[in-house]
Design a protein around this motif. Structure first.
Motif, short mmCIF file in Angstrom:
data_model
loop_
_atom_site.label_atom_id
_atom_site.label_comp_id
_atom_site.label_asym_id
_atom_site.label_seq_id
_atom_site.Cartn_x
_atom_site.Cartn_y
_atom_site.Cartn_z
N ARG A 1 -12.39 -10.98 30.54
CA ARG A 1 -11.11 -11.46 30.01
C ARG A 1 -10.25 -10.27 29.57
NH1 ARG A 1 -9.73 -11.89 24.97
NH2 ARG A 1 -11.90 -11.93 24.24
N LEU B 1 -7.22 -2.37 22.52
CA LEU B 1 -7.71 -3.14 23.67
C LEU B 1 -8.86 -2.43 24.36
CD1 LEU B 1 -7.57 -5.44 25.71
CD2 LEU B 1 -5.74 -4.17 26.89
N ASP C 1 1.41 -4.80 33.19
CA ASP C 1 0.89 -4.37 31.91
C ASP C 1 0.82 -2.85 31.87
OD1 ASP C 1 -0.16 -4.56 29.41
OD2 ASP C 1 -1.95 -5.66 29.98
N GLU D 1 -6.53 -8.74 30.82
CA GLU D 1 -5.39 -8.45 29.94
C GLU D 1 -4.88 -7.02 30.15
OE1 GLU D 1 -6.33 -9.16 25.87
OE2 GLU D 1 -7.01 -11.22 26.21
N HIS D 2 -5.79 -6.14 30.55
CA HIS D 2 -5.46 -4.74 30.72
C HIS D 2 -4.66 -4.48 31.99
CE1 HIS D 2 -6.50 -0.82 32.56
NE2 HIS D 2 -6.44 -0.34 31.34
#
Length: 247
Positions: free
Chosen positions: A225, A207, A245, A229-230
């Motif tokens: 984006r 990632l 996360d 997600e991170h």
């Protein structure tokens, strides 16, 4: 304080808010997730503290992911998945007594990440990308060695290098101070889910590599984006948000 330092100072005596939070936390840990512990007023009375003090206790409990609050009829304070430490996705940071401070720092850091990504899209030079690639190599070596602690520390250094690209001195300073706080109170990394930790950090390396790739392509949509997600923040006050996360 350097990022490699570990806080060894004796923690201060718990405040009234912390004592009340500990009492409610014990109820939550002894209950199944989703169990209604009572109304805010009922629990406040049990703890024998003022409204203001209990509000602070509730903030601590929510930051630790121990309770959620549901409004309306049938609402109240409900137990969440028990956790004595701040969970960051499938990996867990083993923290010292300042876990609430770390939870707050992670939330603020996540809020600042998109600003730093925007600055990197505009200002990163070939030399900057060489530094970022070098740090990704350090992360890859930590993955190969299955060294989660080395991986997390290399991960933080990668984020510090992204922050260094920003021309905004105030933003850089604030972000780096947050990283210092997080690292100074981190004692180790423990497995925290069904997924093997080695597999997990390999995915996180991928990632971060994708984030750097998007920055180098100047692909704003992909970079923003991926940084979403991170994100690593703990559940927000009021409950209902997903488990945070990773680092």
């Amino acid at each position: 304080m350097s990022r490699s330092a570990v806080n060894t100072a004796r923690p201060a005596a718990p405040s009234r808010a912390e004592q009340a939070a500990g009492r409610v936390a014990a109820l939550a840990r002894d209950s199944e997730p989703g169990t209604r512990l009572g109304t805010k007023e009922e629990l406040r009375a049990q703890c024998a503290v003022s409204v203001g003090t209990f509000n602070e206790s509730l903030r601590l409990l929510q930051a630790r992911g121990l309770v959620t609050v549901r409004p309306g009829p049938g609402g109240g304070i409900f137990s969440s998945e028990p956790s004595p430490m701040v969970r960051l996705g499938n990996s867990v940071l083993a923290l010292d007594a300042r876990e609430t401070d770390v939870a707050e720092a992670v939330r603020i850091r996540d809020a600042l990440d998109p600003l730093l990504i925007e600055d990197a899209l505009w200002h990163a030079s070939p030399a900057d990308f060489a530094l970022l690639r070098g740090q990704l190599d350090v992360m890859a070596r930590a993955v190969a060695a299955a060294d989660a602690v080395a991986f997390v520390r290399a991960n933080w250094r990668l984020h510090a290098q992204i922050a260094a690209i920003s021309p905004n001195a105030l933003l850089r300073s604030l972000y780096n101070n947050l990283l210092d706080l997080i690292e100074a109170h981190t004692l180790g990394v423990l497995p925290g889910g069904e997924q093997p930790l080695g597999e997990y950090i390999a995915q996180r390396h991928e990632l971060h590599r994708d984030i750097v790739d998007a920055l180098e392509r100047r692909d704003r949509d992909a970079a923003l984006r991926l940084i979403r997600e991170h994100h690593t923040s703990p559940p927000t006050p009021g409950g209902g948000s997903p488990r945070p996360d990773s680092p």
